[in-house]
Write a protein that holds these residues in place. Structure first.
Motif, PDB file in Angstrom:
ATOM      1  N   UNK A  60      36.460  53.849 150.873  1.00 52.49           N
ATOM      2  CA  UNK A  60      37.084  52.524 150.882  1.00 52.49           C
ATOM      3  C   UNK A  60      36.547  51.640 152.003  1.00 52.49           C
ATOM      4  N   UNK A  61      36.296  50.376 151.642  1.00 49.78           N
ATOM      5  CA  UNK A  61      35.868  49.351 152.609  1.00 49.78           C
ATOM      6  C   UNK A  61      36.705  48.094 152.388  1.00 49.78           C
ATOM      7  N   UNK A  62      36.731  47.246 153.428  1.00 51.97           N
ATOM      8  CA  UNK A  62      37.539  46.028 153.359  1.00 51.97           C
ATOM      9  C   UNK A  62      37.110  45.129 152.200  1.00 51.97           C
ATOM     10  N   UNK A  63      35.809  44.876 152.083  1.00 53.21           N
ATOM     11  CA  UNK A  63      35.288  44.001 151.027  1.00 53.21           C
ATOM     12  C   UNK A  63      33.796  44.291 150.849  1.00 53.21           C
ATOM     13  N   UNK A  64      33.131  43.562 149.963  1.00 51.98           N
ATOM     14  CA  UNK A  64      31.721  43.841 149.681  1.00 51.98           C
ATOM     15  C   UNK A  64      30.830  43.548 150.892  1.00 51.98           C
ATOM     16  N   UNK A  65      31.165  42.505 151.659  1.00 51.24           N
ATOM     17  CA  UNK A  65      30.373  42.193 152.856  1.00 51.24           C
ATOM     18  C   UNK A  65      30.424  43.362 153.834  1.00 51.24           C
ATOM     19  N   UNK A  66      31.604  43.904 154.013  1.00 50.48           N
ATOM     20  CA  UNK A  66      31.787  45.028 154.916  1.00 50.48           C
ATOM     21  C   UNK A  66      31.027  46.260 154.400  1.00 50.48           C
ATOM     22  N   UNK A  67      31.064  46.479 153.090  1.00 50.87           N
ATOM     23  CA  UNK A  67      30.346  47.607 152.489  1.00 50.87           C
ATOM     24  C   UNK A  67      28.834  47.445 152.664  1.00 50.87           C
ATOM     25  N   UNK A  68      28.327  46.252 152.364  1.00 52.90           N
ATOM     26  CA  UNK A  68      26.881  46.027 152.484  1.00 52.90           C
ATOM     27  C   UNK A  68      26.420  46.169 153.937  1.00 52.90           C
ATOM     28  N   UNK A  69      27.229  45.666 154.858  1.00 53.46           N
ATOM     29  CA  UNK A  69      26.903  45.805 156.283  1.00 53.46           C
ATOM     30  C   UNK A  69      26.891  47.282 156.675  1.00 53.46           C
ATOM     31  N   UNK A  70      27.854  48.038 156.153  1.00 56.18           N
ATOM     32  CA  UNK A  70      27.949  49.468 156.462  1.00 56.18           C
ATOM     33  C   UNK A  70      26.717  50.215 155.973  1.00 56.18           C
ATOM     34  N   UNK A  71      26.263  49.860 154.766  1.00 56.17           N
ATOM     35  CA  UNK A  71      25.109  50.554 154.188  1.00 56.17           C
ATOM     36  C   UNK A  71      23.820  50.258 154.951  1.00 56.17           C
ATOM     37  N   UNK A  72      23.805  49.132 155.659  1.00 64.34           N
ATOM     38  CA  UNK A  72      22.602  48.740 156.408  1.00 64.34           C
ATOM     39  C   UNK A  72      22.542  49.345 157.810  1.00 64.34           C
ATOM     40  N   UNK A  73      23.604  50.021 158.222  1.00 61.91           N
ATOM     41  CA  UNK A  73      23.606  50.647 159.555  1.00 61.91           C
ATOM     42  C   UNK A  73      22.816  51.961 159.506  1.00 61.91           C
ATOM     43  N   UNK A  74      22.367  52.460 160.662  1.00 55.80           N
ATOM     44  CA  UNK A  74      21.680  53.764 160.685  1.00 55.80           C
ATOM     45  C   UNK A  74      22.535  54.867 160.062  1.00 55.80           C
TER      46      UNK A  74
END
Lengths: 99, 99
Positions: A60-74
Motif C-alpha cells: 500500500x502507498x498513499x497515491x500513484x505519485x508516492x508509488x512512482x517515487x518509491x519505485x525510483x529509490x535505490x
C-alpha cells in the motif's frame, strides 16, 4: 490509497521460493520509502476458478505519485531487481485503486 | 484472519456491472454476519501481465469456521445467489490465508 498487487503463480520449487521470498525479498520490500503497509496471503483456489495463483502480496502507498517515487529509490529498484531471482515469468502485477 | 478474494473479469457492460455491484451487491455483502471488513479495488494491469481482471474485492473473516458459518446464514446465501445477476462466469474466487 493505492496498492501494488503481486499475484504469484505456483512455483516449481515451493520451498526455495518461500525461503527466498520471506528471507530475502520481503526484507527488501519493507525498506522501500513510502510503503504504508503490506499483506501477504497464501491463496486457495475455490471450485469453479481456473487459476495458477498461489500467493498474493499487496503493498500500500498513499497515491500513484508516492508509488512512482518509491519505485525510483535505490530500495525500490533493489526490490524490483530481485523478482527475477525467485519468480521470473511467474508473477502478475496490478495497481489497485481502493474505492 | 482469512479473506475471500473475488477477482472480477472486465464485464461486457461496465456501467451496468458497477451499478449492480455498488447499489445491490455490496449492500448484501455488508449485511453478512461475521464480516470484519471489506476492500474493493479497481485494477489496472501492469505491462507484462496477462489477465482479464479489472476489479477485486476482499472480504475479511476471523477464520475459516467464521467464514463457513457466515456463508450458511440467509445473508450469506443471498449474497452468493446475487453473483449470477452481474458476474456469471466472470469471477474467480480465492481464500486467502494472511501470513
Amino acid at each position: 490509497m493505492i496498492k501494488l498487487v503481486a499475484m504469484y503463480k505456483t512455483p516449481s520449487d515451493i520451498e526455495m521460493f518461500e525461503k527466498h521470498y520471506f528471507e530475502k525479498h520481503m526484507p527488501l520490500v519493507e525498506k522501500i520509502p513510502g510503503l504504508l503497509k503490506s499483506e501477504v496471503s497464501k491463496l486457495k483456489i475455490l471450485p469453479g476458478t481456473e487459476s495458477e495463483y498461489y500467493m498474493m502480496t499487496e503493498m500500500y502507498y498513499e497515491d500513484m505519485d508516492s508509488f512512482n517515487a518509491a519505485m525510483a529509490t535505490p530500495e525500490g529498484k533493489a526490490s524490483a531487481r530481485d523478482i527475477v531471482n525467485f519468480a521470473k515469468d511467474r508473477v502478475d502485477f496490478f495497481i489497485g485503486k481502493i474505492k
